[in-house]
Design a protein around this motif. Structure first.
Motif, PDB file in Angstrom:
ATOM      1  N   SER A  81      23.004 -43.131  64.903  1.00 26.40           N
ATOM      2  CA  SER A  81      24.785 -43.325  64.094  1.00 26.40           C
ATOM      3  C   SER A  81      25.203 -42.039  65.564  1.00 26.40           C
ATOM      4  O   SER A  81      25.752 -41.434  65.507  1.00 26.40           O
ATOM      5  N   THR A  82      26.794 -42.512  65.877  1.00 21.70           N
ATOM      6  CA  THR A  82      26.937 -42.108  66.957  1.00 21.70           C
ATOM      7  C   THR A  82      28.323 -41.390  66.208  1.00 21.70           C
ATOM      8  O   THR A  82      28.843 -41.534  65.079  1.00 21.70           O
ATOM      9  N   TYR A  83      28.192 -40.060  66.980  1.00 19.84           N
ATOM     10  CA  TYR A  83      30.147 -39.114  66.484  1.00 19.84           C
ATOM     11  C   TYR A  83      29.969 -38.676  66.884  1.00 19.84           C
ATOM     12  O   TYR A  83      29.440 -38.056  68.334  1.00 19.84           O
ATOM     13  N   ASN A  84      31.976 -37.979  67.098  1.00 19.11           N
ATOM     14  CA  ASN A  84      32.144 -37.039  68.456  1.00 19.11           C
ATOM     15  C   ASN A  84      31.138 -35.866  68.113  1.00 19.11           C
ATOM     16  O   ASN A  84      31.212 -35.509  67.047  1.00 19.11           O
ATOM     17  N   GLY A  85      31.020 -35.648  68.781  1.00 22.17           N
ATOM     18  CA  GLY A  85      30.350 -33.769  69.710  1.00 22.17           C
ATOM     19  C   GLY A  85      28.640 -34.121  69.404  1.00 22.17           C
ATOM     20  O   GLY A  85      28.210 -33.117  69.410  1.00 22.17           O
ATOM     21  N   ILE A  86      27.979 -35.648  69.314  1.00 24.71           N
ATOM     22  CA  ILE A  86      26.832 -35.815  69.547  1.00 24.71           C
ATOM     23  C   ILE A  86      26.446 -35.583  70.710  1.00 24.71           C
ATOM     24  O   ILE A  86      26.692 -35.673  71.910  1.00 24.71           O
ATOM     25  N   SER A  87      25.395 -34.800  70.871  1.00 18.38           N
ATOM     26  CA  SER A  87      24.402 -34.650  72.108  1.00 18.38           C
ATOM     27  C   SER A  87      24.212 -35.717  73.174  1.00 18.38           C
ATOM     28  O   SER A  87      24.095 -36.710  72.489  1.00 18.38           O
ATOM     29  N   ALA A  88      24.694 -35.389  74.208  1.00 21.86           N
ATOM     30  CA  ALA A  88      24.979 -36.782  75.174  1.00 21.86           C
ATOM     31  C   ALA A  88      24.075 -37.048  75.151  1.00 21.86           C
ATOM     32  O   ALA A  88      23.497 -38.101  75.306  1.00 21.86           O
ATOM     33  N   THR A  89      21.898 -36.215  75.601  1.00 21.34           N
ATOM     34  CA  THR A  89      20.592 -36.446  75.599  1.00 21.34           C
ATOM     35  C   THR A  89      20.837 -37.790  74.020  1.00 21.34           C
ATOM     36  O   THR A  89      19.889 -38.271  74.093  1.00 21.34           O
ATOM     37  N   GLU A  90      21.201 -37.380  73.005  1.00 20.21           N
ATOM     38  CA  GLU A  90      21.279 -38.548  71.674  1.00 20.21           C
ATOM     39  C   GLU A  90      21.418 -39.846  71.888  1.00 20.21           C
ATOM     40  O   GLU A  90      21.288 -40.781  70.977  1.00 20.21           O
ATOM     41  N   LEU A  91      22.318 -40.119  73.111  1.00 18.59           N
ATOM     42  CA  LEU A  91      22.820 -41.400  73.345  1.00 18.59           C
ATOM     43  C   LEU A  91      21.491 -42.585  74.125  1.00 18.59           C
ATOM     44  O   LEU A  91      21.734 -43.240  73.793  1.00 18.59           O
ATOM     45  N   GLY A  92      20.643 -42.050  74.545  1.00 22.65           N
ATOM     46  CA  GLY A  92      19.673 -42.344  75.160  1.00 22.65           C
ATOM     47  C   GLY A  92      20.144 -43.017  76.473  1.00 22.65           C
ATOM     48  O   GLY A  92      20.871 -42.134  76.987  1.00 22.65           O
ATOM     49  N   ASP A  93      19.142 -43.931  76.387  1.00 15.07           N
ATOM     50  CA  ASP A  93      19.295 -44.548  78.292  1.00 15.07           C
ATOM     51  C   ASP A  93      20.781 -45.740  78.226  1.00 15.07           C
ATOM     52  O   ASP A  93      20.852 -46.696  78.689  1.00 15.07           O
ATOM     53  N   VAL A  94      21.938 -44.451  78.690  1.00 14.82           N
ATOM     54  CA  VAL A  94      23.061 -45.321  78.874  1.00 14.82           C
ATOM     55  C   VAL A  94      23.829 -45.348  79.919  1.00 14.82           C
ATOM     56  O   VAL A  94      23.086 -44.028  80.717  1.00 14.82           O
ATOM     57  N   ALA A  95      24.627 -45.925  80.588  1.00 12.40           N
ATOM     58  CA  ALA A  95      24.891 -46.070  82.155  1.00 12.40           C
ATOM     59  C   ALA A  95      25.959 -44.593  82.969  1.00 12.40           C
ATOM     60  O   ALA A  95      27.245 -45.328  82.120  1.00 12.40           O
ATOM     61  N   TRP A  96      26.159 -43.602  82.854  1.00 13.91           N
ATOM     62  CA  TRP A  96      27.365 -42.832  83.195  1.00 13.91           C
ATOM     63  C   TRP A  96      27.822 -42.879  84.067  1.00 13.91           C
ATOM     64  O   TRP A  96      26.837 -42.730  84.806  1.00 13.91           O
ATOM     65  N   GLN A  97      28.994 -43.555  84.198  1.00 13.42           N
ATOM     66  CA  GLN A  97      30.024 -43.504  85.494  1.00 13.42           C
ATOM     67  C   GLN A  97      30.983 -42.456  85.191  1.00 13.42           C
ATOM     68  O   GLN A  97      31.333 -42.026  84.485  1.00 13.42           O
ATOM     69  N   LYS A  98      31.066 -41.951  86.461  1.00 15.28           N
ATOM     70  CA  LYS A  98      32.226 -40.869  86.517  1.00 15.28           C
ATOM     71  C   LYS A  98      33.509 -41.391  87.929  1.00 15.28           C
ATOM     72  O   LYS A  98      32.978 -42.551  88.737  1.00 15.28           O
TER      73      LYS A  98
END
Length: 77
Positions: free
Chosen positions: A2-19
């Motif tokens: 379950s995702t929520y605002n304020g979740i630790s980014a590390t808890e989101l797993g292997d996602v592809a961050w883009q800037k």
């Protein structure tokens, strides 16, 4: 998961961050990642293990289209 605002980014797993290509080398950037459920997470690149804000696709669409239309030009430095 379950995702929520304020979740630790590390808890989101292997996602592809883009800037943005407009980001600079001293870390002044925001990164975004599409989550498996279609939501979009946003984090501060200076704190990659810190909290992430989670938005719906519709919310991100409104933000990006508003920025393209100049709705936030008054916030430019």
């Amino acid at each position: 998961m379950s995702t929520y605002n304020g979740i630790s980014a590390t808890e989101l797993g292997d996602v592809a961050w883009q800037k943005s290509r407009r980001s600079n080398s001293i870390g002044n950037c925001v990164e975004m990642a599409k989550l498996p459920d279609g939501a979009i997470a946003m984090r501060n690149s200076r704190f990659p293990n810190g909290p992430a804000l989670v938005y719906t696709q519709a919310e991100i669409d409104a933000l990006i289209l508003g920025a393209k239309d100049g709705d936030f030009d008054n916030l430019l430095g």
